[in-house]
Design an enzyme around this catalytic site. Structure first.
Site, mmCIF file in Angstrom:
data_model
loop_
_atom_site.group_PDB
_atom_site.id
_atom_site.type_symbol
_atom_site.label_atom_id
_atom_site.label_comp_id
_atom_site.label_asym_id
_atom_site.label_seq_id
_atom_site.Cartn_x
_atom_site.Cartn_y
_atom_site.Cartn_z
ATOM 1 N N PRO A 206 -98.036 15.368 -27.954
ATOM 2 C CA PRO A 206 -98.628 14.110 -28.370
ATOM 3 C C PRO A 206 -100.227 14.106 -27.571
ATOM 4 C CG PRO A 206 -96.816 14.066 -26.519
ATOM 5 C CD PRO A 206 -96.741 15.462 -27.286
ATOM 6 N N LYS A 207 -100.400 14.346 -26.391
ATOM 7 C CA LYS A 207 -101.808 14.215 -25.802
ATOM 8 C C LYS A 207 -102.894 14.753 -26.762
ATOM 9 C CE LYS A 207 -105.231 14.151 -22.863
ATOM 10 N NZ LYS A 207 -105.996 15.099 -23.486
ATOM 11 N N ALA A 208 -102.442 16.101 -27.062
ATOM 12 C CA ALA A 208 -103.442 16.985 -27.762
ATOM 13 C C ALA A 208 -103.905 16.323 -29.230
ATOM 14 C CB ALA A 208 -103.261 18.284 -27.835
#
Length: 290
Positions: A206-208
DNA sequence: TAGTTGCCTTCGAG
DNA sequence: ACTCGAAGGCAAC
């Protein structure tokens, strides 16, 4: 080419290039040199004049985010004293429009690394698999074309210092090479759909995905949450969450998937359609010690 | 100087 | 579903 920058629509080249969204710009003398897609160009700024050389103005304006109306962005995101302070301090920081392919690989590499180390890895990858371009007496390397990374051996990638990210980079490169990823299509899709698509790639969580959407696919509402943003939320936005949730966040080392989504969703709803801008100001403010 | 901590997280096992 | 630990190696402290 020279572009006038007036205070009503500010731009700060230095902060924009140093805030950690792009990893391949280097300053030589008074010029910043960068490679975007396969063009090498340079830029410098003195007070109200921005100079750009070796690239056409439409590309440069889009790349530097100069088409965003910052006064509009600021009026939307300045919801409290803390973000106002960050915005005042780094006025003119803009979201770049990077090449999605390079951005994808960059943020697969970025997991669990600091910015200096990420730059080091991407430099190695570009030098080994990209094309050499000579400009102003310096050697630069384009970011490797998809096929070059898709064909690269695990061992060659490993030697770039990618560590456990090696196999993610290779598999993702192969998936893109087989044209299972259409960046233009992702740009047109809505935020949630595009994010799901990106997260189906190995090494993209999710962060990337949020970073790739924000920095290369025009999803300005995307609100990536890393350790710095988590810190900023704990310090300044804890009141927006339940006591138990905040207590849990303080204890945990890493974020569970559902916790990530909760924080990211807070950013998107609280700051609105330009939440990604708020994120970059908070990130830079928190990281440079406020 | 050498050791430790932390890093713009993700994945897979249990 | 949810928690937990492992995973390069660089760089700052």
């Amino acid at each position: 080419m020279k572009i006038k920058v007036d205070p009503s629509n500010p731009f700060n080249l230095e902060v924009t290039l140093c805030c950690g969204q792009a990893f391949r710009w280097e300053k030589k003398g008074e010029w910043w040199y960068g490679v975007a897609s396969d063009r090498v160009f340079k830029s410098r700024q003195t007070s109200g004049i921005l100079e750009i050389e070796n690239v056409d103005s439409d590309f440069a304006k889009r790349y530097f985010g100069l088409n965003d109306e910052l006064d509009n962005v600021y009026s939307r995101i300045c919801k409290d004293r803390y973000i106002k302070r960050a915005v005042e301090m780094f006025s003119g920081l803009r979201i770049l429009r990077q090449d999605p392919w390079e951005c994808l690989i960059s943020y697969i590499c970025a997991t669990y690394k600091n910015i200096a180390a990420i730059k080091h890895m991407l430099f190695n990858v570009s030098r080994r698999f990209g094309d050499k371009v000579r400009f102003d007496g310096f050697d630069f390397y384009t970011f490797p074309p998809v096929e070059n990374l898709a064909r690269a051996s695990l061992n060659d990638l490993l030697q770039c210092g990618l560590g456990y990210r090696t196999k993610y980079v290779q598999e993702t490169a192969r998936t893109v090479a087989e044209s299972h990823v259409d960046f233009d299509h992702l740009r047109k899709m809505d935020y949630k759909e595009a994010k799901r698509e990106l997260m189906s790639l190995p090494g993209v969580g999710p962060k990337a995905a949020d970073c790739i959407l924000l920095f290369s696919l025009e999803k300005l509402q995307s609100f990536p949450v890393d350790v710095w943003i988590r810190r900023a939320i704990l310090r300044h936005y804890a009141a927006h969450f339940s006591r138990e949730f905040i207590a849990r966040l303080r204890e945990k080392e890493s974020l569970a998937g559902s916790d990530y989504e909760k924080l990211s969703m807070f950013g998107r709803t609280y700051f609105g359609e330009f939440a990604g801008y708020a994120q970059e100001y908070l990130f830079h403010y928190e990281r440079t010690g406020g």
